[in-house]
Design an enzyme around this catalytic site. Structure first.
Site, PDB file in Angstrom:
ATOM      1  N   ASP A  34     -92.824  12.995 -36.194  1.00 16.04           N
ATOM      2  CA  ASP A  34     -91.822  13.337 -37.177  1.00 16.04           C
ATOM      3  C   ASP A  34     -90.212  13.125 -36.816  1.00 16.04           C
ATOM      4  OD1 ASP A  34     -94.018  14.364 -38.454  1.00 16.04           O
ATOM      5  OD2 ASP A  34     -93.626  16.290 -37.507  1.00 16.04           O
ATOM      6  N   GLU A 200     -93.627   6.987 -62.792  1.00 18.72           N
ATOM      7  CA  GLU A 200     -92.369   6.254 -62.689  1.00 18.72           C
ATOM      8  C   GLU A 200     -91.702   6.509 -61.435  1.00 18.72           C
ATOM      9  OE1 GLU A 200     -93.416   8.251 -65.491  1.00 18.72           O
ATOM     10  OE2 GLU A 200     -94.282   6.424 -66.211  1.00 18.72           O
ATOM     11  N   GLU A 338     -78.164   9.002 -16.110  1.00 17.22           N
ATOM     12  CA  GLU A 338     -79.212  10.182 -16.116  1.00 17.22           C
ATOM     13  C   GLU A 338     -80.530   9.661 -15.631  1.00 17.22           C
ATOM     14  OE1 GLU A 338     -78.656  13.436 -15.850  1.00 17.22           O
ATOM     15  OE2 GLU A 338     -76.466  13.223 -16.157  1.00 17.22           O
ATOM     16  N   ASP A 453     -82.518  13.227 -10.634  1.00 18.50           N
ATOM     17  CA  ASP A 453     -81.568  13.456 -11.578  1.00 18.50           C
ATOM     18  C   ASP A 453     -80.683  12.630 -11.927  1.00 18.50           C
ATOM     19  OD1 ASP A 453     -79.758  15.162 -13.123  1.00 18.50           O
ATOM     20  OD2 ASP A 453     -78.487  15.790 -11.449  1.00 18.50           O
TER      21      ASP A 453
HETATM   22  O1  FUB Z   1     -96.001  16.969 -37.531  1.00 21.13           O
HETATM   23  C1  FUB Z   1     -96.398  17.872 -38.533  1.00 21.13           C
HETATM   24  C2  FUB Z   1     -96.734  17.393 -39.992  1.00 21.13           C
HETATM   25  O2  FUB Z   1     -97.377  16.011 -39.822  1.00 21.13           O
HETATM   26  C3  FUB Z   1     -95.319  17.051 -40.450  1.00 21.13           C
HETATM   27  O3  FUB Z   1     -94.865  18.103 -40.983  1.00 21.13           O
HETATM   28  C4  FUB Z   1     -95.856  15.964 -41.539  1.00 21.13           C
HETATM   29  O4  FUB Z   1     -94.619  15.103 -42.164  1.00 21.13           O
HETATM   30  C5  FUB Z   1     -96.847  15.084 -40.902  1.00 21.13           C
HETATM   31  O5  FUB Z   1     -96.029  14.218 -40.102  1.00 21.13           O
END
Ligand code: FUB
Length: 458
Positions: A34, A200, A338, A453
């Site tokens: 995500d 649409e 880093e 590090d």
């Molecule tokens: O990562 C958990 C859920 O899966 C997300 O909220 C959605 O968008 C899908 O990627």
């Protein structure tokens, strides 16, 4: 949820080999999903959700949100888990840290997060990497469809009005007040606006009940570019592909514009896009399931560079193994780098504490990390590294390009007196000039060798 589980099992059967030259997925130390990129002060900050290494009950196992940054789009610095479910003391959910997005306003950073089954909340910080805190002590979006309240996306129009969109399998929005942590109670009949889901606007597809529906599923990504508003989203789940719609105003009306990224075997049963312009180029972030060899609850963030068509439309984008091939700027090895700044790695994890910040850990024999586009200029002769070891230690092989590349030198790391006893080790390396990718290969006996590090050439 049942469909999510089924598709994950099918995905687990699909195996994809990772090439040594691959740059996608861009994070290898953790499973990340995500992606929500944010451009701030010449840097891309990438917020991600985080699929745990151990999946519980064959469902999304997600406890915190991570942040990475890059100035060059090829090397990513790990800032660790910048927020977690523990930030919300008013709720007791231990799982469900789903897709986040962060935005800056007046020097503060607002991180909008869904907690699956607990709706959408907000955290705020003075820096893009936190620490984040809960400014309101309750959920932000107060609706009567809390299980559908996931995947917040936020943008500020040129007139200063901020919009927060979200939702699965429909789209809602609120106009946020200037404080970014409350919303306008005067919009519509009810303060939450329900977007009209027409063919649409979002393309047509029969719903699960057989009735006419739209392709929109979840994961909206909302932004304005050249006076056109874009809504990118995961479509026709599941498996999902990425589509988009555009509108002349932030509130619509939306027009369906078609596919951006098709389904593919190595993509997960979910997909989720984030798009930015950075340094004159456009980039799309999404997630796949290559690193976990086909496990849909262990996803990884990827990126592709693309160009808008002259009319503002988005072309069909093919997910690649190569990712971004050209670095935006070269990396300066004569300043501390880093160790958790990585283009590609094998076998490594990161962790951190308030004294040292984030560092590389779980280093064992033959693990390695590569860093791309390092500008050695007229020559580097010495390599220094800040390390700690409570075991037998090991060596750092400094190589050009990849784990089999030319060996420039080997630096010994001995027991330093403890896993948090940091010392700087130095060693001579063959003179190297010009721009190269750099590979640090770790060698030693069995078990964890040392923690790492930062490094620097002299
Ligand atoms: O990562 C958990 C859920 O899966 C997300 O909220 C959605 O968008 C899908 O990627």
């Amino acid at each position: 949820m049942t469909i999510y589980r089924k598709i994950s099992l099918i995905g687990a059967a699909v195996c994809a080999a990772l090439s040594i030259n691959a740059q996608n997925p861009i994070i290898q130390t953790y499973f990340t999903a995500d992606p929500a990129p944010m451009v701030y002060d010449g840097t891309v900050f990438l917020y991600t959700s985080h699929d745990e290494d151990s999946t519980v009950n064959n469902f999304f196992t997600m406890y915190d949100w991570r942040c990475y940054s890059s100035k060059d789009m090829v090397n990513w610095t790990d800032h660790g888990a910048v927020a977690s479910l523990k930030n919300f003391t008013w709720m007791s959910k231990a799982n469900g840290a789903w897709a986040p997005q962060c935005i800056e306003r007046n020097g503060k950073f607002y991180l909008y997060v869904p907690i699956h089954g607990e709706g959408i909340s907000v955290l705020v910080a003075d820096s893009p990497t936190g620490p984040f805190h809960d400014p309101i002590g309750k959920r932000l979006v107060d609706s009567d469809h809390i299980w559908q309240d996931i995947d917040p996306t936020v943008a500020i129009d040129d007139n200063g009005q901020a919009y927060l969109y979200w939702g699965n399998p429909a789209l809602w929005y609120v106009k946020l007040n200037d404080d970014m942590v409350s919303y306008d109670k005067s919009v519509g009949d009810n303060e939450i606006v329900s977007v009209e889901m027409t063919a649409e606007a979002f393309g047509s597809k029969a719903g699960r009940d057989g009735k006419p529906g739209t392709t929109y599923t979840e994961g909206p990504w909302f932004y304005k570019r050249n006076n056109l508003f874009y809504m990118i989203y995961a479509a026709e789940g599941i498996p999902e592909y990425i589509s988009y719609s555009t509108a002349p105003t932030a509130e619509g009306p939306w027009t369906y514009r078609g596919h951006i990224m098709k389904r593919a075997d190595h993509l997960a049963f979910t997909n989720h896009a984030g798009i930015i312009d950075f340094n004159g180029n456009s980039y799309i972030f999404y997630h796949d399931q290559n690193l976990s060899k086909g496990q849909g609850f262990k996803r990884s963030v990827c990126v592709e560079q693309f160009s808008y068509n002259a009319d503002g439309s988005i072309p069909l984008i093919t997910p690649t193994k190569a990712a971004v091939t050209k670095s935006v700027v070269n990396l300066n090895p004569f300043k501390k780098v880093e160790a958790e700044t990585i283009a590609w790695s094998k076998g490594l994890k990161t962790e951190g504490n308030s004294q040292t910040g984030v560092y590389v850990t779980k280093i064992e024999n033959d693990d390695y990390l590569t860093v791309r586009s390092v500008d050695f200029g007229k020559g580097a002769k010495k390599f220094a590294a800040n390390v700690a070891s409570g075991s037998h230690g090991g060596q750092i092989e400094v190589r050009v390009g990849n784990p089999n590349g030319e060996l420039l030198g080997t630096i010994d790391v001995k027991n330093t007196g403890g896993w948090q006893k940091w010392i700087i080790v130095k060693g001579k390396v063959k003179t190297v000039t010009g721009i190269h990718d750099l590979c640090l290969v770790f060698k030693g006996a069995e078990g964890e060798l040392f923690k790492f590090d930062w490094w620097q050439f002299e």
